[in-house]
Design an enzyme around this catalytic site. Structure first.
Site, PDB file in Angstrom:
ATOM      1  N   HIS A  95      15.777 -44.685 137.553  1.00  0.00           N
ATOM      2  CA  HIS A  95      15.327 -43.349 137.155  1.00  0.00           C
ATOM      3  C   HIS A  95      14.273 -42.829 138.132  1.00  0.00           C
ATOM      4  O   HIS A  95      13.975 -43.478 139.151  1.00  0.00           O
ATOM      5  CB  HIS A  95      14.850 -43.325 135.696  1.00  0.00           C
ATOM      6  N   HIS A 116      11.513 -45.257 139.529  1.00  0.00           N
ATOM      7  CA  HIS A 116      11.962 -46.207 140.557  1.00  0.00           C
ATOM      8  C   HIS A 116      12.157 -45.465 141.877  1.00  0.00           C
ATOM      9  O   HIS A 116      11.791 -45.965 142.942  1.00  0.00           O
ATOM     10  CB  HIS A 116      13.292 -46.855 140.165  1.00  0.00           C
ATOM     11  N   CYS A 154       5.305 -61.788 123.302  1.00  0.00           N
ATOM     12  CA  CYS A 154       5.938 -60.469 123.180  1.00  0.00           C
ATOM     13  C   CYS A 154       7.243 -60.519 123.951  1.00  0.00           C
ATOM     14  O   CYS A 154       7.245 -60.767 125.162  1.00  0.00           O
ATOM     15  CB  CYS A 154       5.034 -59.367 123.735  1.00  0.00           C
ATOM     16  N   CYS A 173       7.497 -57.832 126.818  1.00  0.00           N
ATOM     17  CA  CYS A 173       6.781 -58.153 128.066  1.00  0.00           C
ATOM     18  C   CYS A 173       7.225 -59.486 128.638  1.00  0.00           C
ATOM     19  O   CYS A 173       6.894 -59.806 129.781  1.00  0.00           O
ATOM     20  CB  CYS A 173       5.276 -58.238 127.828  1.00  0.00           C
ATOM     21  N   CYS A 196       0.861 -56.140 120.546  1.00  0.00           N
ATOM     22  CA  CYS A 196       0.984 -56.145 122.005  1.00  0.00           C
ATOM     23  C   CYS A 196       0.492 -54.794 122.526  1.00  0.00           C
ATOM     24  O   CYS A 196       0.954 -53.749 122.063  1.00  0.00           O
ATOM     25  CB  CYS A 196       2.451 -56.352 122.389  1.00  0.00           C
ATOM     26  N   HIS A 214       3.609 -52.652 124.007  1.00  0.00           N
ATOM     27  CA  HIS A 214       4.714 -52.210 123.154  1.00  0.00           C
ATOM     28  C   HIS A 214       4.294 -51.825 121.739  1.00  0.00           C
ATOM     29  O   HIS A 214       5.099 -51.297 120.982  1.00  0.00           O
ATOM     30  CB  HIS A 214       5.789 -53.306 123.081  1.00  0.00           C
ATOM     31  N   LYS A 234       5.784 -39.539 128.336  1.00  0.00           N
ATOM     32  CA  LYS A 234       6.410 -40.646 129.046  1.00  0.00           C
ATOM     33  C   LYS A 234       7.928 -40.477 129.002  1.00  0.00           C
ATOM     34  O   LYS A 234       8.472 -40.032 127.989  1.00  0.00           O
ATOM     35  CB  LYS A 234       6.014 -41.955 128.336  1.00  0.00           C
ATOM     36  N   LYS A 252      14.399 -43.257 127.112  1.00  0.00           N
ATOM     37  CA  LYS A 252      15.793 -43.013 126.748  1.00  0.00           C
ATOM     38  C   LYS A 252      15.877 -42.321 125.395  1.00  0.00           C
ATOM     39  O   LYS A 252      16.648 -41.402 125.196  1.00  0.00           O
ATOM     40  CB  LYS A 252      16.525 -44.354 126.679  1.00  0.00           C
TER      41      LYS A 252
HETATM   42  O1  ME8 Z   1       8.252 -54.134 136.150  1.00  0.00           O
HETATM   43  N1  ME8 Z   1       6.483 -43.311 137.054  1.00  0.00           N
HETATM   44  O2  ME8 Z   1      10.399 -53.716 136.871  1.00  0.00           O
HETATM   45  P1  ME8 Z   1      10.653 -52.237 136.317  1.00  0.00           P
HETATM   46  C1  ME8 Z   1       6.327 -43.914 138.240  1.00  0.00           C
HETATM   47  N2  ME8 Z   1      10.745 -56.250 137.425  1.00  0.00           N
HETATM   48  N3  ME8 Z   1       6.864 -45.100 138.552  1.00  0.00           N
HETATM   49  C2  ME8 Z   1       7.586 -45.731 137.627  1.00  0.00           C
HETATM   50  C3  ME8 Z   1       7.795 -45.170 136.352  1.00  0.00           C
HETATM   51  C4  ME8 Z   1       7.202 -43.900 136.086  1.00  0.00           C
HETATM   52  N4  ME8 Z   1       7.361 -43.262 134.933  1.00  0.00           N
HETATM   53  N5  ME8 Z   1       8.556 -46.030 135.644  1.00  0.00           N
HETATM   54  C5  ME8 Z   1       8.835 -47.076 136.468  1.00  0.00           C
HETATM   55  C6  ME8 Z   1       9.290 -54.478 136.685  1.00  0.00           C
HETATM   56  N6  ME8 Z   1       8.261 -46.904 137.666  1.00  0.00           N
HETATM   57  C7  ME8 Z   1       9.387 -55.868 137.289  1.00  0.00           C
HETATM   58  C8  ME8 Z   1       8.687 -55.860 138.621  1.00  0.00           C
HETATM   59  S1  ME8 Z   1       7.860 -57.046 140.886  1.00  0.00           S
HETATM   60  C9  ME8 Z   1       7.655 -58.585 141.406  1.00  0.00           C
HETATM   61  C10 ME8 Z   1       8.634 -57.192 139.329  1.00  0.00           C
HETATM   62  C11 ME8 Z   1       8.376 -47.797 138.835  1.00  0.00           C
HETATM   63  O3  ME8 Z   1      12.113 -51.997 136.501  1.00  0.00           O
HETATM   64  C12 ME8 Z   1       7.029 -48.313 139.272  1.00  0.00           C
HETATM   65  O4  ME8 Z   1       7.118 -48.752 140.586  1.00  0.00           O
HETATM   66  O5  ME8 Z   1      10.087 -52.080 134.970  1.00  0.00           O
HETATM   67  C13 ME8 Z   1       6.838 -49.476 138.340  1.00  0.00           C
HETATM   68  O6  ME8 Z   1       5.823 -50.354 138.751  1.00  0.00           O
HETATM   69  C14 ME8 Z   1       8.215 -50.093 138.414  1.00  0.00           C
HETATM   70  O7  ME8 Z   1       9.097 -48.956 138.463  1.00  0.00           O
HETATM   71  C15 ME8 Z   1       8.551 -50.984 137.244  1.00  0.00           C
HETATM   72  O8  ME8 Z   1       9.897 -51.324 137.363  1.00  0.00           O
END
Ligand code: ME8
Length: 648
Positions: free
Chosen positions: A18, A21, A126, A129, A143, A146, A296, A299
């Site tokens: 999304h 990312h 949790c 998390c 938590c 969440h 925020k 979905k």
């Molecule tokens: O946490 N605004 O993966 P994740 C800006 N797998 N950036 C956002 C966002 C938002 N609303 N939502 C997500 C994980 N992001 C772990 C990481 S690393 C070793 C493991 C981006 O799929 C942002 O970069 O939940 C956030 O830190 C990341 O997606 C979290 O991705």
């Protein structure tokens, strides 16, 4: 040659990509390109995080095996990036055999050093998390992420002696103020370290509870905790511990994450590196969250922004520009259709696009599309532009390098806007009329050279548009990027080749119409109690408020300006008033403005004046002007506003 390595988080494959990312990955791409533009060798790493409970649950829901499930979504992430102009050098998957092998090697090394021990532990787990919380970390027993009640689980597990390294970490962060930036996140981490809530880290899960993970090399009955495995992607992808690997050249890297995963990156990861005797990363660069109307994305609310759909609608480069310009790195920002259209129209269509369009068409008109000679003697006004260009580019370079993207782009736009003003003040059309060809050539050379520099500077943010701009100026590229470095551009002037044949027109960033809000979609206004009518003090030329309200005054942008075919003193304008089609309005401006100088300007219009014909052409509305010494000055706005904005 300097080396630069940038990483994004590896994204969970339990949800489709999304806006959030896309933002982090676009920022990483822009930073990698920025360092390329400084002549550095760069490595840009992204990927997917594929182990853990969440994946197993998502696979079960979709009635496929975890491997089938992760393959599908990981491919979606991988395939998306090139469509957003992102050129990552590697894509790591935590289910890759190579990654697994290095995770096991790392675990064994830390175990052999005595920093992993086996123990009984009861904690609040949790599932969202995928981690245990201590009593102190919970908020009202819930938590903090969440807001759900964690399950109390007591089991035997392996622990990493994180607490042993916490005093060292605190001191390191205090002594290296930029290690975690911006400062607010550094302070947050220091507060965490001071709270005493952090303990040793549970780094295993018994296979009886979870099998989808990397087996511990020293105990077959356990798999590795997903975060411990995931963080190691940053070094496994570089080939840590392998001879002649990229690790030697590119580690330590710069990390880029959002605030949601501050703790694992700021606390777990540096202590893990320290325990293994490895150098720490350079900086942890932490950004805020993209919100949709202050909410925020989720979905269940149905407000998740699809990055590909958005980029396809507005253009990849405009979308990238918006993301970097609109968010102040570190703070949250809002993404709405209006904020995107307003920003893109103001900065890209009005400022940058209009500059290219008007200067290229003037050069075609006055010099048949050939770059005029660089003036032998520098005029004071041209010197001011040259100096401003160096200053703005210098600021841009400094700010961008510190992840202050919005401020960096803003400094560059100081130059773009100054160039548009320079067009107005130098009035090339008047110079042409007066036959001042040499001065006209100097003005156009100054503009074209500064425009070339702007194109080089924006390449990290808008790679395709920047290359198109350079091609329009007949500037050769090298390996699909500017052939000169940013520092060379800051230090020099006159790189644009005289005599080159350049484009005669440019339409880089077409204006985007703001969709009209349907009356039905507007929230019904609560009926107001009727206020007593103010007593009208009717005298002389005064009109009452209703009469004033009946005049529909709006702001619009001039799209077309040309002489009326049958009237010397009248200009025919086409103005975008936020309606379906532009309005044709005739105005007696021909003695005071050259048509070219009006295109792209925002003007005030009386929109509900009855249409009338003037010398055979219909005029629907009136452009407002002020009169001074018999000369007309256009009324305008102090800052760009959406077309169709009412005047009150
Ligand atoms: O946490 N605004 O993966 P994740 C800006 N797998 N950036 C956002 C966002 C938002 N609303 N939502 C997500 C994980 N992001 C772990 C990481 S690393 C070793 C493991 C981006 O799929 C942002 O970069 O939940 C956030 O830190 C990341 O997606 C979290 O991705």
């Amino acid at each position: 040659m300097n080396s630069f390595c940038i990483t994004t988080p590896i994204y969970y494959v339990n949800a489709r990509p999304h806006l959030g990312h896309a933002y982090t990955t676009i920022v990483a791409d822009a930073l990698a390109r920025y360092h390329k533009l400084l002549g550095e060798e760069t490595f840009f790493l992204t990927g997917t995080d594929e182990h853990g409970d969440k994946i197993v649950q998502a696979a079960e829901k979709n009635k496929v095996t975890p491997q089938e499930f992760v393959d599908g979504i990981s491919n979606e992430f991988r395939a998306l990036w090139p469509k957003l102009g992102i050129a990552n050098d590697a894509f790591v998957r935590t289910t890759d055999a190579h990654h697994k092998k290095l995770v096991q090697k790392f675990l064994q090394q830390v175990y052999n050093n005595g920093d992993i021990y086996f123990g009984e532990f009861g904690g609040h787990y949790c599932y969202g998390c995928e981690r245990f919380y201590t009593e102190k970390e919970l908020e009202n027993g819930l938590c903090p992420q969440h807001l759900t009640k964690p399950e109390f689980i007591s089991e035997k597990n392996y622990f990493f002696r994180m607490s042993k390294y916490l005093p060292w970490l605190k001191q390191y962060i205090e002594e290296n103020p930029n290690f975690i930036r911006p400062e607010r996140y550094r302070n947050e981490v220091l507060a965490m370290l001071e709270s005493g809530a952090l303990e040793d880290l549970c780094i295993s899960r018994p296979k009886s509870r979870l099998t989808w993970g990397i087996e511990l090399p020293f105990d077959k009955d356990y798999v590795c905790y997903v975060w411990f495995d995931a963080l190691l992607n940053y070094i496994s992808a570089l080939g840590w511990s392998e001879e002649g690997s990229r690790f030697e050249q590119f580690w330590p890297a710069e990390h880029l994450v959002a605030k949601d995963i501050l703790k694992p990156h700021a606390v777990f990861w540096p202590t893990m590196l320290k325990a293994a005797g490895l150098p720490l990363y350079k900086h942890l660069n932490v950004h805020g969250y993209w919100l949709v109307r202050d909410t925020k994305m989720s979905k269940s609310l149905g407000n998740v922004v699809d990055p590909l759909e958005t980029a396809q609608r507005f253009g990849v480069d405009a979308f990238r520009y918006f993301l970097l310009r609109e968010m102040t790195f570190g703070s949250d920002a809002n993404c709405t259709e209006e904020s995107m259209i307003t920003r893109m129209n103001a900065d890209l269509a009005n400022d940058l696009g209009n500059l290219y369009s008007r200067v290229l068409s003037m050069n075609a008109k006055y010099f048949e599309g050939i770059v005029p000679a660089m003036p032998a003697v520098e005029h004071e006004d041209d010197k001011a532009i040259r100096e401003l260009a160096a200053e703005c580019m210098h600021n841009y370079r400094q700010l961008f390098g510190q992840t202050l993207f919005a401020q960096g782009l803003d400094s560059l736009w100081v130059l773009v806007r100054a160039l548009n003003k320079y067009v107005d003040s130098q009035a090339p059309w008047a110079l042409a009329k007066q036959g001042q060809t040499e001065r006209l050539g100097a003005v156009l050379y100054t503009l074209l050279e500064a425009m070339r520099k702007v194109a080089v500077c924006v390449w990290p943010v808008m790679p395709t548009a920047a290359c198109a701009m350079l091609e329009q100026l007949a500037v050769p590229l090298r390996d699909g990027m500017p052939a000169t470095t940013l520092d060379e551009e800051i230090a020099s002037w006159g790189g644009l080749a005289c005599g080159a044949h350049i484009a005669a027109a440019s339409n880089l960033f077409p204006r985007i119409d703001m969709p009209k809000v349907e009356a039905a979609a507007k929230p019904a206004k609560a009926k107001k109690e009727k206020k007593p009518e103010p007593e009208a003090i009717a005298t002389g030329n005064n009109i009452d408020f209703d009469a004033f309200k009946a005049v529909d005054m709006r702001i619009g942008t001039v799209l077309v300006a040309e002489k009326h075919p049958n009237a010397d003193r009248i200009l025919r304008l086409e103005i975008d008033l936020g309606e379906e089609a532009p309005r044709q309005i005739l105005s007696g401006l021909a003695d005071f403005y050259q048509p070219e100088a009006l295109v792209g300007r925002q003007v005030c219009v009386v929109a509900n004046l009855a249409p009338r014909k003037i010398r055979g052409l219909l005029s629907h509305g009136m452009v407002l002007t002020a009169e001074k010494d018999g000369k007309l000055e256009l009324l305008t706005v102090g800052a760009p506003v959406p077309n169709g904005s009412g005047i009150a």
